[in-house]
Design an enzyme around this catalytic site. Sequence first.
Site, PDB file in Angstrom:
ATOM      1  N   PRO A  88       0.821  -1.212   0.000  1.00  0.00           N
ATOM      2  CG  PRO A  88      -0.196  -1.189   2.089  1.00  0.00           C
ATOM      3  CD  PRO A  88       0.599  -2.048   1.182  1.00  0.00           C
ATOM      4  CD  GLU A 115       2.474  -4.713  10.189  1.00  0.00           C
ATOM      5  OE1 GLU A 115       2.534  -3.531   9.829  1.00  0.00           O
ATOM      6  OE2 GLU A 115       1.406  -5.289  10.458  1.00  0.00           O
ATOM      7  NE  ARG A 157      -9.427  -5.875 -19.753  1.00  0.00           N
ATOM      8  CZ  ARG A 157      -9.497  -4.672 -20.314  1.00  0.00           C
ATOM      9  NH1 ARG A 157      -8.538  -3.792 -20.107  1.00  0.00           N
ATOM     10  NH2 ARG A 157     -10.516  -4.346 -21.080  1.00  0.00           N
ATOM     11  CG  ASP A 172     -10.309  -0.847 -21.577  1.00  0.00           C
ATOM     12  OD1 ASP A 172     -11.345  -1.442 -21.899  1.00  0.00           O
ATOM     13  OD2 ASP A 172      -9.197  -1.383 -21.444  1.00  0.00           O
TER      14      ASP A 172
HETATM   15  N1  ADE Z   1      -0.856  -5.123   0.205  1.00  0.00           N
HETATM   16  C1  ADE Z   1      -1.727  -4.739   1.162  1.00  0.00           C
HETATM   17  N2  ADE Z   1      -2.497  -3.743   0.733  1.00  0.00           N
HETATM   18  C2  ADE Z   1      -2.112  -3.474  -0.552  1.00  0.00           C
HETATM   19  C3  ADE Z   1      -2.512  -2.543  -1.527  1.00  0.00           C
HETATM   20  N3  ADE Z   1      -3.483  -1.656  -1.299  1.00  0.00           N
HETATM   21  N4  ADE Z   1      -1.887  -2.547  -2.704  1.00  0.00           N
HETATM   22  C4  ADE Z   1      -0.893  -3.416  -2.952  1.00  0.00           C
HETATM   23  N5  ADE Z   1      -0.464  -4.310  -2.061  1.00  0.00           N
HETATM   24  C5  ADE Z   1      -1.056  -4.349  -0.873  1.00  0.00           C
END
Ligand code: ADE
Length: 261
Positions: A88, A115, A157, A172
Amino acid sequence: MRVDIISIFPEYFAPLDVSLLGKARQRGLLDIRVHQLREWTHDVHRTVDDTPYGGGPGMVMKPEPWGEAIDAVVVGAEIPPRLVVPTPSGRPFTQQVAIEYAKEPWLLFAPARYEGIDSRVMAEYGSRLRVDEVGIGDYVLAGGEAAVLVIVEAVARLLPGVLGNAESVADDSFAPGSMAGLLEGPVFTKPPVWRGHEVPPILLSGNHGAIARWRRDEALRRTAANRPELAARLDREALDKRDREVLQDASFRFRPEDMAN
Ligand code: ADE
């Protein structure tokens, strides 16, 4: 395209056998190899995680199994893969990144649980291959596996021959072209009336110019309503008078701070 995935949950990738991607694999367009990270551990418990230096909650993935696993996958390769680490805290995965990845011959995914992966793994491979830390959205998943599924599907794709002509990627949402930067509008099929809801008559008119204009209006309305930040980034030079009227009707205002771009 070759895709390698190293994970402690190889079974998570069963969906890659289904539908479009399953067919692409059968047809040899996509060579996906899933590896169990624990194969590269050496203790009886096949340990892949440990407590974080500096304290804090959760566990961190140990560097040694990742190092051995990645080495084993890339060994002997003349042109190494691009290493994609979902997190994230990575740069956002967008259609633009998907298009970029679709040009690569080989992608290697390292999805983490817990983590995350000891950061030295990314440092080590950063000097040997291209390493991308990418996030698929502003939310936290339990691990990177679902992100890998998302990324692989978005990329696959786009590969030549994966989609039929009938499902062209050209229109798209997020695709480049005349509708660049606009979300796709609504779509309809038969019957012409369903539970009292009519298909917009213009779509039955056979007037291709009017249909294209209507679709553009809908795309503009939807973008203004659902993604005002995308609407704000539209190339003003590429908007005609009608475009501006539609945006204004949708109560969309270009803000002065957006005028600069
Ligand atoms: N791992 C945990 N959350 C994630 C996300 N939002 N994007 C990519 N990998 C992740």
